[in-house]
Write a protein that holds these residues in place. Structure first.
Motif, mmCIF file in Angstrom:
data_model
loop_
_atom_site.group_PDB
_atom_site.id
_atom_site.type_symbol
_atom_site.label_atom_id
_atom_site.label_comp_id
_atom_site.label_asym_id
_atom_site.label_seq_id
_atom_site.Cartn_x
_atom_site.Cartn_y
_atom_site.Cartn_z
ATOM 1 N N ASP A 143 7.313 -13.109 27.087
ATOM 2 C CA ASP A 143 7.953 -11.649 26.739
ATOM 3 C C ASP A 143 8.293 -11.455 25.291
ATOM 4 O OD1 ASP A 143 9.771 -12.645 27.440
ATOM 5 O OD2 ASP A 143 10.433 -12.154 28.922
ATOM 6 N N GLU A 144 8.770 -12.226 25.140
ATOM 7 C CA GLU A 144 9.885 -11.742 23.487
ATOM 8 C C GLU A 144 8.277 -11.422 22.779
ATOM 9 O OE1 GLU A 144 12.328 -14.323 22.833
ATOM 10 O OE2 GLU A 144 13.973 -13.904 24.325
ATOM 11 N N GLU A 145 7.184 -12.642 22.487
ATOM 12 C CA GLU A 145 5.976 -12.319 21.541
ATOM 13 C C GLU A 145 5.735 -10.935 21.677
ATOM 14 O OE1 GLU A 145 4.597 -16.554 21.316
ATOM 15 O OE2 GLU A 145 3.558 -15.377 23.498
ATOM 16 N N ALA A 146 6.037 -9.947 23.303
ATOM 17 C CA ALA A 146 5.653 -8.821 23.523
ATOM 18 C C ALA A 146 5.664 -7.801 22.360
ATOM 19 C CB ALA A 146 4.830 -8.467 25.214
ATOM 20 N N LEU A 147 5.273 -8.271 21.210
ATOM 21 C CA LEU A 147 5.257 -7.156 20.041
ATOM 22 C C LEU A 147 5.338 -6.992 19.479
ATOM 23 C CD1 LEU A 147 9.302 -7.522 20.614
ATOM 24 C CD2 LEU A 147 8.603 -5.513 21.255
ATOM 25 N N PRO A 148 4.822 -5.761 18.294
ATOM 26 C CA PRO A 148 3.591 -5.540 17.121
ATOM 27 C C PRO A 148 4.605 -6.516 16.396
ATOM 28 C CG PRO A 148 4.232 -3.750 17.893
ATOM 29 C CD PRO A 148 5.004 -4.260 19.019
ATOM 30 N N PRO A 149 3.845 -6.550 15.155
ATOM 31 C CA PRO A 149 3.933 -7.875 14.345
ATOM 32 C C PRO A 149 5.509 -6.811 13.760
ATOM 33 C CG PRO A 149 2.384 -7.843 14.250
ATOM 34 C CD PRO A 149 2.516 -6.134 15.196
ATOM 35 N N GLN A 150 5.873 -6.282 13.436
ATOM 36 C CA GLN A 150 7.135 -6.120 12.637
ATOM 37 C C GLN A 150 8.675 -5.626 12.994
ATOM 38 O OE1 GLN A 150 7.429 -6.967 9.801
ATOM 39 N NE2 GLN A 150 5.019 -7.776 9.292
ATOM 40 N N GLU A 160 0.916 0.244 8.873
ATOM 41 C CA GLU A 160 0.573 -1.454 8.200
ATOM 42 C C GLU A 160 1.026 -2.297 8.171
ATOM 43 O OE1 GLU A 160 -3.495 -0.531 6.438
ATOM 44 O OE2 GLU A 160 -4.017 -2.513 7.290
ATOM 45 N N ALA A 161 2.000 -2.351 6.941
ATOM 46 C CA ALA A 161 3.148 -2.546 6.603
ATOM 47 C C ALA A 161 4.376 -2.992 7.385
ATOM 48 C CB ALA A 161 3.895 -1.840 5.502
ATOM 49 N N PHE A 162 3.954 -1.946 8.835
ATOM 50 C CA PHE A 162 5.347 -2.150 9.638
ATOM 51 C C PHE A 162 4.861 -3.157 10.420
ATOM 52 C CE2 PHE A 162 7.267 0.631 7.344
ATOM 53 C CZ PHE A 162 8.447 0.365 7.282
ATOM 54 N N GLY A 163 3.572 -3.245 10.542
ATOM 55 C CA GLY A 163 2.479 -3.711 11.736
ATOM 56 C C GLY A 163 1.694 -3.531 12.527
ATOM 57 N N PRO A 166 0.831 -1.114 -0.089
ATOM 58 C CA PRO A 166 0.026 0.415 -0.070
ATOM 59 C C PRO A 166 0.822 0.831 0.222
ATOM 60 C CG PRO A 166 0.376 -0.911 1.826
ATOM 61 C CD PRO A 166 0.856 -2.241 1.003
ATOM 62 N N ALA A 167 0.677 2.768 -0.627
ATOM 63 C CA ALA A 167 1.051 3.834 -1.086
ATOM 64 C C ALA A 167 1.910 4.250 0.373
ATOM 65 C CB ALA A 167 0.462 4.788 -1.380
ATOM 66 N N TYR A 168 2.609 4.515 0.636
ATOM 67 C CA TYR A 168 3.223 5.502 1.681
ATOM 68 C C TYR A 168 2.117 6.574 1.223
ATOM 69 C CZ TYR A 168 6.313 7.273 -2.354
ATOM 70 O OH TYR A 168 6.501 7.497 -3.236
ATOM 71 N N PRO A 169 2.250 7.109 2.303
ATOM 72 C CA PRO A 169 1.119 8.333 2.415
ATOM 73 C C PRO A 169 1.322 10.007 1.803
ATOM 74 C CG PRO A 169 2.846 8.582 4.437
ATOM 75 C CD PRO A 169 3.169 7.631 3.200
ATOM 76 N N ALA A 170 0.494 10.203 1.049
ATOM 77 C CA ALA A 170 0.956 11.742 -0.141
ATOM 78 C C ALA A 170 1.242 12.099 1.111
ATOM 79 C CB ALA A 170 -0.452 11.892 -0.667
ATOM 80 N N GLY A 171 2.391 12.979 -0.280
ATOM 81 C CA GLY A 171 2.925 14.475 0.581
ATOM 82 C C GLY A 171 4.220 13.895 1.621
ATOM 83 N N TYR A 172 4.061 12.653 1.729
ATOM 84 C CA TYR A 172 5.492 12.079 2.166
ATOM 85 C C TYR A 172 6.520 11.743 0.816
ATOM 86 C CZ TYR A 172 3.393 12.566 6.352
ATOM 87 O OH TYR A 172 3.098 13.623 7.494
ATOM 88 N N SER A 173 7.461 12.377 0.329
ATOM 89 C CA SER A 173 7.933 11.676 -0.587
ATOM 90 C C SER A 173 9.470 10.006 -0.220
ATOM 91 C CB SER A 173 8.625 12.899 -1.190
ATOM 92 O OG SER A 173 9.840 14.174 -0.342
#
Lengths: 431, 420
Positions: free
Chosen positions: A162-169, A106-109, A79-86
């Protein structure tokens, strides 16, 4: 005299955080939680080292989280990186989390942000908190782990809770000794009076997939702030985004060269990028340097990077590096840069800074076949067209040692490292 | 450290006199200090100060830049006990003022009515008490005055404010008092930022440090950037006709010693055009180690390109390719030090006295050719040993040269006033 109020977690501006989903990570404003900055990479063999600057003295500051995906930054357009963010802007500065760039996060979890958060207009935003994405049924659990509500952990199976306790990426960090540390353990002392460099060596993605040479990864880092139980976690604006491609060394060793001798690394023969164990002896029609043509343009037929040393009566110790003439291979001296500025100066490059390798136009590279003197402590870029692709790399020459000083027949030793890269124009060091 | 306690204490007065104009130091949890200051010498007394900021505080309004001309040229320098490369800590770990920092900061006393106004540092036995007793006027008693512009008699502080695009620009009457809270996009800083300064004197050494500020520059961060110093050089661009064949009549001799002297004695303080100081070599053959030099421009028919050649007691270091020349942030900040090996000045065919492969610091041996390549920066180490003098020089003028494009022959030089 102005008096300042204590910074407390409760007082922080947690922007637009949906009260009903308080387990989602909120974005703290930049004045409330200082984002990391100046993120750069160091290219390793199957690893990427991240370095960034931090200054965090917030009372509830807990450390950093490092996010990684196996795509180049330009590949995050879907999915696109945000408009206005080159891309340039993402590479150079912080990004808040808001509906404008929900897809990027989202791409980073991160969970997506509901539409309607209009407070993130470019860099004007001071409030950029997320809301839950009910459609994805994601919620924050424990120390910040994102799990699907049906119970499937997004972290790798079999790992400690405790090692799982992180966002996906969110990836794990290693220190220089190879010990895995949690990103939260990278936290700074409670008060840091100056910008301080943080280091994280990444060897695998969040799902345990080891980093691979030749694959480009994109990273960013965020500071986190939480209460002691991690029930409420807030992330800062991001660091700048960086990408890097782990690369293998195709040669690392010491080359010994006698007067009138020519050695070369045959770059047409790097199938599978198997590291070379030694340089190849170049042939000479005559033992005299004139026969080897060491002091003239290199017009040899074997494609490669050459080291040749004069013999005879003129400057017999002098050594040249050259690439064969033609349009496939070119060299460019990048200067005396054989040690990482982060380390104390040392004799030879086990740690070697990179640079912005000149681009593929080759216009800035040496004229084909040009000889450059080798004085030691030098880094050369090279570009080579092989096996249908253009590759970039570096030749690093450490300090030169003459076996018997002042004796022209004495052999010289050159510690040499050759690294093959896939792309130019990124600032890298390599180890 | 308990932040709350410090925060209650808030801003702490650093100056001795409790004058209204004394700066207050704000603890790091409230105001983050700048880091990584480094200086680009733009030539002829113009410099660019570069540092990294991470300032999103609502009350943040810019940076105070403090400068001082050191008592004697040369680096590394020390000012008021602070060594080049170190940061000034105004508060200790307990949030209490550091007494020694008061003296150091007081050495950075700027006077905008006196030329550039960068004062020479006070003597070691200077005391703030002495200064306070000897000065009655409130404004003049300010112990540490950052560089600033004036609006009539009003000082415009902080020194500079972010322009939203990586430059710190002088505070104006129009934006004085504006903070991040007023305009986050414009004034917040997250990354590198630079401040340009002119009017420095070539050959003198200046040191700078930067502090983040609140409240029109009157409240400063508890720690400064590192102190960075610079000894400005002359700047001159010269068009050199590079030889395109091995016709020795087109070879040149660059008499840097004469040119350096001409620069140092020029009435306007700027380097004149070298004129005949860059003249035909007048020889019929390629130059060798025994030739006096200092630097020759020749053509090598072996590699079919123009080359530089150093004469006896001189040397050349090719620092490599820099896309932005002297403005390139990766360019080394100082020239490598040349340690000349006496054997390197012998004839190349004198087998009884052959020297090392190179001189220390990556410098060439006299008589060796160094390719003139586009985008490369070179350092010429120029000695002043007279012909016939067999002593080995230990000090050199390190002249920098950037060859943007050999086709045009335009070479930019940075020429130091003094030997190092």
């Amino acid at each position: 005299m102005k008096r300042f109020l204590a910074l407390s977690f409760a007082a922080l501006a947690v922007a637009a955080c949906d009260e009903a989903s308080s387990k989602d990570p909120a974005t703290a404003t930049r004045d409330a939680l200082n984002p990391p900055s100046g993120l750069v990479t160091v290219t390793w063999d199957k690893k990427v080292e991240l370095r960034w600057q931090a200054m965090n003295a917030e009372e509830d500051f807990k450390g950093f989280r490092v996010f990684a995906v196996a795509k180049p930054l330009s590949g995050l357009t879907a999915p696109a990186y945000p408009a206005g963010y080159s891309l340039e802007k993402l590479r150079s500065g912080s990004v808040p989390r808001c509906d404008q760039n929900s897809a990027l996060f989202e791409a980073f979890g991160f969970p997506a942000i509901e539409t309607g958060d209009k407070e993130c207009e470019g860099d004007e935003a001071t409030d950029s908190g997320p809301a839950a994405d009910d459609a994805k049924e994601l919620a924050l659990n424990g120390k910040g782990m994102l799990v699907e509500e049906e119970g499937t952990d997004t972290a790798a199976e079999g790992e400690k809770e405790d090692e799982e306790a992180l966002p996906p990426q969110v990836v794990k960090c290693q220190n220089e000794a190879g010990t895995v540390v949690s990103t939260e353990q990278l936290s700074l002392p409670a008060a840091v009076p100056a910008l301080t460099e943080q280091v994280c060596i990444v060897t695998a993605l969040a799902d345990g997939t080891a980093l691979a040479n030749g694959t480009t990864y994109t990273f960013f880092v965020a500071a986190i702030m939480a209460d002691d139980t991690f029930e409420k976690v807030e992330v800062s604006w991001t660091s700048n985004f960086v990408e890097d491609t782990p690369s293998t060394k195709i040669f690392e060793g010491t080359v010994e060269l006698d007067a009138g001798e020519v050695l070369y690394l045959p770059l047409e023969d790097i199938a599978g990028k198997t590291p070379f164990t030694d340089f190849t002896e170049g042939t000479c029609s005559d033992a005299a340097p004139e026969g080897c043509k060491i002091y003239t343009l290199n017009t040899r037929s074997e494609q490669g990077i050459y080291f040749g040393r004069l013999g005879g009566g003129w400057y017999p110790q002098r050594t040249f590096i050259s690439a064969t003439a033609g349009d496939k291979l070119a060299l460019l001296l990048r200067g005396p840069q054989t040690h990482d500025p982060r380390d104390p100066p040392k004799a030879i490059a086990t740690t070697v800074p990179g640079d912005q390798a000149a681009d593929g136009a080759k216009a800035s590279y040496d004229k084909a076949g040009t000889l450059q003197p080798v004085y030691g402590n030098q880094v050369f870029d090279f570009t080579v067209d092989i096996q249908g692709a253009t590759h970039y790399g570096k030749v690093v020459v450490g300090l030169v040692e003459l076996a018997t000083p002042d004796t022209d027949t004495s052999s010289v030793k050159y510690p040499i490292t050759v690294l093959l890269q896939t792309a130019p124009n990124t600032r890298h060091y390599f180890k | 450290m308990p932040l709350a306690g410090i925060a209650v204490a808030g801003a702490l007065v650093v100056g001795c006199g409790d004058k209204e104009s004394d700066p207050d130091a704000v603890t790091v949890d409230e105001l983050k200090g700048p880091g990584k200051l480094w200086i680009q010498d733009q030539g002829d007394g113009a410099v660019t100060l570069n540092w990294t900021g991470s300032n999103n505080e609502d009350d943040f309004d810019g940076y105070n830049v403090y400068g001082v001309k050191t008592a004697a040229p040369g680096q590394p320098a020390t000012v008021g006990g602070l060594a080049e490369g170190n940061a000034l800590q105004l508060l200790d770990d307990d949030g209490e003022p550091v007494e020694a920092a008061k003296t150091t900061l007081a050495a950075f006393n700027y006077n905008p009515d006196n030329g550039l106004g960068l004062a020479a540092p006070m003597s070691d036995n200077f005391s703030l008490q002495d200064a306070a007793e000897g000065e009655e006027e409130e404004e003049a008693e300010f112990e540490a005055l950052p560089i600033h512009k004036k609006n009539g008699e009003e000082r415009l502080l902080p020194t500079c404010k972010h322009d939203g695009a990586g430059k710190c620009m002088d505070t104006t009457a129009a934006n004085e008092g504006q903070t991040v809270e007023d305009n986050n996009t414009l004034y917040a800083v997250n990354g590198p930022i630079s401040y340009s300064l002119t009017g420095l004197k070539v050959g003198s050494t200046y040191c700078f440090l930067v502090l983040s500020t609140f409240d029109r520059g009157e409240e400063v961060s508890q720690s400064s950037s590192n102190m960075a110093c610079v000894t400005p050089k002359y700047a001159k661009e010269v068009a050199i006709t590079l030889p395109t064949s091995d016709d020795a009549s087109t070879f040149l001799k660059l008499d840097f010693n004469a040119w350096i002297d001409a620069c140092a004695t020029a009435a306007d303080g700027k380097c004149p055009d070298p004129g005949t100081m860059f003249d035909e070599a007048g020889d019929t053959a390629a130059h060798k180690a025994s030739d006096p030099g200092p630097i020759y421009v020749e053509y090598s028919d072996n590699i079919e390109q123009p080359v530089f050649v150093a004469g006896k007691n001189h040397a050349i270091a090719d620092l490599g390719y820099y896309e932005s020349g002297f403005s390139d942030p990766t360019l080394p900040k100082s020239a490598p030090t040349l340690v000349l090996d006496k054997n390197s000045t012998k004839s190349p065919t004198d087998t009884a006295a052959r020297g090392p492969i190179s001189n220390q610091g990556g410098y060439s041996i006299a008589g060796q050719s160094i390719t003139i390549a586009a985008g490369h920066v070179y350092v010429f180490a120029i000695s002043k040993v007279a012909e016939g003098d067999e002593s080995v020089p230990e000090k050199f003028h390190y002249v920098w040269a950037y060859v943007a494009d050999p086709a045009t022959g335009k070479v930019q030089f940075r020429i130091p006033k003094d030997q190092q």
